[in-house]
Design a protein around this motif. Structure first.
Motif, PDB file in Angstrom:
ATOM      1  N   ALA A 100      43.463 -28.853  -1.312  1.00 62.38           N
ATOM      2  CA  ALA A 100      44.234 -28.697  -2.442  1.00 62.38           C
ATOM      3  C   ALA A 100      45.526 -28.020  -2.977  1.00 62.38           C
ATOM      4  O   ALA A 100      46.110 -27.317  -3.104  1.00 62.38           O
ATOM      5  N   ALA A 101      45.024 -26.593  -2.604  1.00 62.76           N
ATOM      6  CA  ALA A 101      46.277 -25.079  -3.089  1.00 62.76           C
ATOM      7  C   ALA A 101      45.838 -24.820  -2.102  1.00 62.76           C
ATOM      8  O   ALA A 101      46.755 -23.539  -2.206  1.00 62.76           O
ATOM      9  N   GLU A 102      45.969 -24.899  -0.920  1.00 65.46           N
ATOM     10  CA  GLU A 102      46.503 -24.004   1.101  1.00 65.46           C
ATOM     11  C   GLU A 102      45.958 -23.413   0.556  1.00 65.46           C
ATOM     12  O   GLU A 102      46.800 -22.558   1.248  1.00 65.46           O
ATOM     13  N   ILE A 103      44.862 -22.990   0.675  1.00 65.64           N
ATOM     14  CA  ILE A 103      44.448 -21.555   0.493  1.00 65.64           C
ATOM     15  C   ILE A 103      43.657 -21.057   1.716  1.00 65.64           C
ATOM     16  O   ILE A 103      43.431 -21.855   2.063  1.00 65.64           O
ATOM     17  N   SER A 104      44.689 -20.212   2.481  1.00 68.58           N
ATOM     18  CA  SER A 104      44.257 -19.391   3.428  1.00 68.58           C
ATOM     19  C   SER A 104      43.083 -18.798   3.665  1.00 68.58           C
ATOM     20  O   SER A 104      43.026 -17.594   3.026  1.00 68.58           O
ATOM     21  N   THR A 105      41.988 -18.804   4.488  1.00 69.76           N
ATOM     22  CA  THR A 105      40.431 -18.464   4.968  1.00 69.76           C
ATOM     23  C   THR A 105      40.177 -18.447   6.009  1.00 69.76           C
ATOM     24  O   THR A 105      40.901 -18.881   7.156  1.00 69.76           O
ATOM     25  N   PHE A 126      34.655 -20.151   6.068  1.00 65.78           N
ATOM     26  CA  PHE A 126      35.248 -20.374   4.956  1.00 65.78           C
ATOM     27  C   PHE A 126      36.111 -22.150   4.972  1.00 65.78           C
ATOM     28  O   PHE A 126      37.057 -21.625   3.610  1.00 65.78           O
ATOM     29  N   THR A 127      36.606 -22.049   6.122  1.00 65.60           N
ATOM     30  CA  THR A 127      37.424 -24.024   5.795  1.00 65.60           C
ATOM     31  C   THR A 127      37.342 -25.087   5.154  1.00 65.60           C
ATOM     32  O   THR A 127      35.669 -24.868   4.793  1.00 65.60           O
ATOM     33  N   SER A 128      37.793 -25.426   4.176  1.00 62.92           N
ATOM     34  CA  SER A 128      37.262 -26.375   2.915  1.00 62.92           C
ATOM     35  C   SER A 128      36.433 -27.442   3.947  1.00 62.92           C
ATOM     36  O   SER A 128      35.299 -28.306   3.096  1.00 62.92           O
ATOM     37  N   LEU A 166      30.812 -30.246   4.070  1.00 63.45           N
ATOM     38  CA  LEU A 166      29.957 -30.891   5.430  1.00 63.45           C
ATOM     39  C   LEU A 166      28.435 -29.877   5.071  1.00 63.45           C
ATOM     40  O   LEU A 166      27.507 -30.257   4.794  1.00 63.45           O
ATOM     41  N   ILE A 167      29.237 -28.210   4.508  1.00 65.14           N
ATOM     42  CA  ILE A 167      27.609 -28.027   3.632  1.00 65.14           C
ATOM     43  C   ILE A 167      27.118 -28.742   2.758  1.00 65.14           C
ATOM     44  O   ILE A 167      26.048 -28.721   2.201  1.00 65.14           O
ATOM     45  N   GLY A 168      27.868 -29.205   1.951  1.00 56.71           N
ATOM     46  CA  GLY A 168      27.671 -29.951   0.732  1.00 56.71           C
ATOM     47  C   GLY A 168      26.936 -31.810   0.886  1.00 56.71           C
ATOM     48  O   GLY A 168      26.116 -31.959   0.107  1.00 56.71           O
ATOM     49  N   LEU A 169      27.508 -31.714   2.232  1.00 59.22           N
ATOM     50  CA  LEU A 169      27.206 -33.189   2.429  1.00 59.22           C
ATOM     51  C   LEU A 169      25.516 -32.903   3.222  1.00 59.22           C
ATOM     52  O   LEU A 169      24.484 -33.309   2.891  1.00 59.22           O
ATOM     53  N   ALA A 170      25.226 -31.793   3.974  1.00 61.04           N
ATOM     54  CA  ALA A 170      23.825 -31.582   3.953  1.00 61.04           C
ATOM     55  C   ALA A 170      22.868 -31.398   2.532  1.00 61.04           C
ATOM     56  O   ALA A 170      21.932 -31.028   2.607  1.00 61.04           O
TER      57      ALA A 170
END
Length: 58
Positions: free
Chosen positions: A18-23, A27-29, A34-38
């Motif tokens: 949402a904040a369009e933070i460049s990482t 550490f992309t969204s 996907l880690i959260g889904l796992a």
């Protein structure tokens, strides 16, 4: 407990998106989601439940 970790990871992924933070590429969204889904899958599978009857109590 794993469900709470999953919710926090989803929230972090949402904030990055949402904040369009460049990482960096790690550490992309999408990767955090996907880690959260796992973690959520582990929770639904019963890992980390914290309660398991080991024996009979008399």
């Amino acid at each position: 407990m794993l469900a709470i970790v999953s919710a926090v990871l989803f929230f972090i992924a949402f904030l990055i998106n949402a904040a369009e933070i460049s990482t960096n590429d790690t550490f992309t969204s999408t990767n955090i989601m996907l880690i959260g889904l796992a973690v959520l899958a582990l929770h639904l599978a019963g890992v980390g439940g914290g309660w398991s009857p080991r024996g009979r109590r008399r």
